[in-house]
Scaffold this motif. Structure first.
Motif, PDB file in Angstrom:
ATOM      1  N   THR A  26       0.828  -1.201   0.000  1.00 42.47           N
ATOM      2  CA  THR A  26       0.000   0.000   0.000  1.00 42.47           C
ATOM      3  C   THR A  26       0.864   1.252   0.000  1.00 42.47           C
ATOM      4  OG1 THR A  26      -1.749  -1.182   1.153  1.00 42.47           O
ATOM      5  CG2 THR A  26      -1.838   1.215   1.231  1.00 42.47           C
ATOM      6  N   CYS A  27       1.967   1.231   0.737  1.00 42.95           N
ATOM      7  CA  CYS A  27       2.861   2.380   0.798  1.00 42.95           C
ATOM      8  C   CYS A  27       3.439   2.689  -0.588  1.00 42.95           C
ATOM      9  CB  CYS A  27       3.982   2.095   1.794  1.00 42.95           C
ATOM     10  SG  CYS A  27       5.140   3.455   1.993  1.00 42.95           S
ATOM     11  N   CYS A  28       3.937   1.665  -1.274  1.00 40.33           N
ATOM     12  CA  CYS A  28       4.507   1.870  -2.617  1.00 40.33           C
ATOM     13  C   CYS A  28       3.440   2.312  -3.609  1.00 40.33           C
ATOM     14  CB  CYS A  28       5.187   0.591  -3.097  1.00 40.33           C
ATOM     15  SG  CYS A  28       6.704   0.230  -2.206  1.00 40.33           S
ATOM     16  N   MET A  29       2.259   1.699  -3.541  1.00 36.36           N
ATOM     17  CA  MET A  29       1.186   2.070  -4.461  1.00 36.36           C
ATOM     18  C   MET A  29       0.783   3.530  -4.254  1.00 36.36           C
ATOM     19  SD  MET A  29      -2.750   1.703  -4.931  1.00 36.36           S
ATOM     20  CE  MET A  29      -2.909   1.665  -3.235  1.00 36.36           C
ATOM     21  N   ALA A  30       0.689   3.972  -3.008  1.00 33.35           N
ATOM     22  CA  ALA A  30       0.299   5.350  -2.731  1.00 33.35           C
ATOM     23  C   ALA A  30       1.369   6.341  -3.187  1.00 33.35           C
ATOM     24  CB  ALA A  30       0.017   5.528  -1.243  1.00 33.35           C
ATOM     25  N   CYS A  31       2.634   5.955  -3.090  1.00 34.92           N
ATOM     26  CA  CYS A  31       3.720   6.844  -3.521  1.00 34.92           C
ATOM     27  C   CYS A  31       3.877   6.876  -5.035  1.00 34.92           C
ATOM     28  CB  CYS A  31       5.034   6.410  -2.888  1.00 34.92           C
ATOM     29  SG  CYS A  31       5.122   6.733  -1.132  1.00 34.92           S
ATOM     30  N   LEU A  32       3.744   5.710  -5.683  1.00 28.65           N
ATOM     31  CA  LEU A  32       3.999   5.616  -7.121  1.00 28.65           C
ATOM     32  C   LEU A  32       2.753   5.840  -7.973  1.00 28.65           C
ATOM     33  CD1 LEU A  32       6.386   2.535  -7.021  1.00 28.65           C
ATOM     34  CD2 LEU A  32       7.011   4.962  -7.134  1.00 28.65           C
ATOM     35  N   CYS A  33       1.588   5.509  -7.439  1.00 30.54           N
ATOM     36  CA  CYS A  33       0.329   5.638  -8.187  1.00 30.54           C
ATOM     37  C   CYS A  33      -0.733   6.293  -7.304  1.00 30.54           C
ATOM     38  CB  CYS A  33      -0.152   4.271  -8.649  1.00 30.54           C
ATOM     39  SG  CYS A  33       1.032   3.351  -9.623  1.00 30.54           S
ATOM     40  N   PRO A  34      -0.584   7.555  -6.954  1.00 33.05           N
ATOM     41  CA  PRO A  34      -1.524   8.188  -6.026  1.00 33.05           C
ATOM     42  C   PRO A  34      -2.954   8.243  -6.555  1.00 33.05           C
ATOM     43  CG  PRO A  34      -0.049   9.820  -6.981  1.00 33.05           C
ATOM     44  CD  PRO A  34       0.466   8.480  -7.389  1.00 33.05           C
ATOM     45  N   CYS A  35      -3.144   8.239  -7.865  1.00 33.36           N
ATOM     46  CA  CYS A  35      -4.500   8.266  -8.416  1.00 33.36           C
ATOM     47  C   CYS A  35      -5.267   6.994  -8.078  1.00 33.36           C
ATOM     48  CB  CYS A  35      -4.468   8.459  -9.934  1.00 33.36           C
ATOM     49  SG  CYS A  35      -3.828  10.066 -10.418  1.00 33.36           S
ATOM     50  N   ILE A  36      -4.574   5.858  -8.094  1.00 32.21           N
ATOM     51  CA  ILE A  36      -5.217   4.587  -7.738  1.00 32.21           C
ATOM     52  C   ILE A  36      -5.577   4.596  -6.259  1.00 32.21           C
ATOM     53  CG2 ILE A  36      -4.879   2.097  -7.529  1.00 32.21           C
ATOM     54  CD1 ILE A  36      -3.131   2.280 -10.067  1.00 32.21           C
ATOM     55  N   ALA A  37      -4.653   5.056  -5.413  1.00 32.05           N
ATOM     56  CA  ALA A  37      -4.927   5.123  -3.980  1.00 32.05           C
ATOM     57  C   ALA A  37      -6.114   6.039  -3.704  1.00 32.05           C
ATOM     58  CB  ALA A  37      -3.691   5.609  -3.227  1.00 32.05           C
ATOM     59  N   PHE A  38      -6.156   7.185  -4.376  1.00 27.89           N
ATOM     60  CA  PHE A  38      -7.267   8.122  -4.204  1.00 27.89           C
ATOM     61  C   PHE A  38      -8.588   7.473  -4.617  1.00 27.89           C
ATOM     62  CE2 PHE A  38     -10.134  11.367  -5.870  1.00 27.89           C
ATOM     63  CZ  PHE A  38     -10.244  12.195  -4.765  1.00 27.89           C
ATOM     64  N   GLY A  39      -8.590   6.756  -5.739  1.00 26.11           N
ATOM     65  CA  GLY A  39      -9.809   6.086  -6.204  1.00 26.11           C
ATOM     66  C   GLY A  39     -10.300   5.039  -5.228  1.00 26.11           C
ATOM     67  N   ARG A  40      -9.376   4.273  -4.668  1.00 25.74           N
ATOM     68  CA  ARG A  40      -9.774   3.240  -3.693  1.00 25.74           C
ATOM     69  C   ARG A  40     -10.365   3.877  -2.432  1.00 25.74           C
ATOM     70  NH1 ARG A  40      -5.003  -1.329  -4.004  1.00 25.74           N
ATOM     71  NH2 ARG A  40      -5.474  -1.990  -6.129  1.00 25.74           N
ATOM     72  N   ILE A  41      -9.743   4.945  -1.966  1.00 27.06           N
ATOM     73  CA  ILE A  41     -10.264   5.643  -0.786  1.00 27.06           C
ATOM     74  C   ILE A  41     -11.625   6.239  -1.086  1.00 27.06           C
ATOM     75  CG2 ILE A  41      -9.893   7.616   0.752  1.00 27.06           C
ATOM     76  CD1 ILE A  41      -6.849   6.999   0.446  1.00 27.06           C
ATOM     77  N   SER A  42     -11.810   6.789  -2.290  1.00 21.97           N
ATOM     78  CA  SER A  42     -13.107   7.351  -2.690  1.00 21.97           C
ATOM     79  C   SER A  42     -14.203   6.298  -2.668  1.00 21.97           C
ATOM     80  CB  SER A  42     -13.032   7.919  -4.108  1.00 21.97           C
ATOM     81  OG  SER A  42     -12.526   9.193  -4.111  1.00 21.97           O
ATOM     82  N   GLU A  43     -13.898   5.106  -3.165  1.00 20.25           N
ATOM     83  CA  GLU A  43     -14.887   4.026  -3.159  1.00 20.25           C
ATOM     84  C   GLU A  43     -15.280   3.654  -1.740  1.00 20.25           C
ATOM     85  OE1 GLU A  43     -13.233   0.813  -5.388  1.00 20.25           O
ATOM     86  OE2 GLU A  43     -13.671   1.755  -7.312  1.00 20.25           O
ATOM     87  N   ILE A  44     -14.317   3.579  -0.846  1.00 22.53           N
ATOM     88  CA  ILE A  44     -14.600   3.233   0.543  1.00 22.53           C
ATOM     89  C   ILE A  44     -15.475   4.311   1.187  1.00 22.53           C
ATOM     90  CG2 ILE A  44     -13.548   2.960   2.835  1.00 22.53           C
ATOM     91  CD1 ILE A  44     -11.131   1.681   1.346  1.00 22.53           C
TER      92      ILE A  44
END
Length: 52
Positions: A26-44
């Motif tokens: 999750t740490c690497c995904m949030a640093c390298l692909c913040p748009c994906i992390a933002f989308g997942r948080i938005s869905e939650i």
């Protein structure tokens, strides 16, 4: 929050406040692909909200 201002029944935190490297995936995904992390948080967040 409920309409009375009280919080929902929520699960306790699973990691410490400064323990961001305990989940490296999750740490690497949030640093390298913040748009994906933002989308997942938005869905939650959207699943927990209600619109009238």
């Amino acid at each position: 929050m409920h309409s009375s201002g009280e919080p929902h029944d929520e699960a306790p935190w699973s990691v410490g406040f400064c323990d961001c490297f305990s989940d490296m995936k999750t740490c690497c995904m949030a640093c390298l692909c913040p748009c994906i992390a933002f989308g997942r948080i938005s869905e939650i967040v959207d699943k927990g909200s209600t619109c009238k």
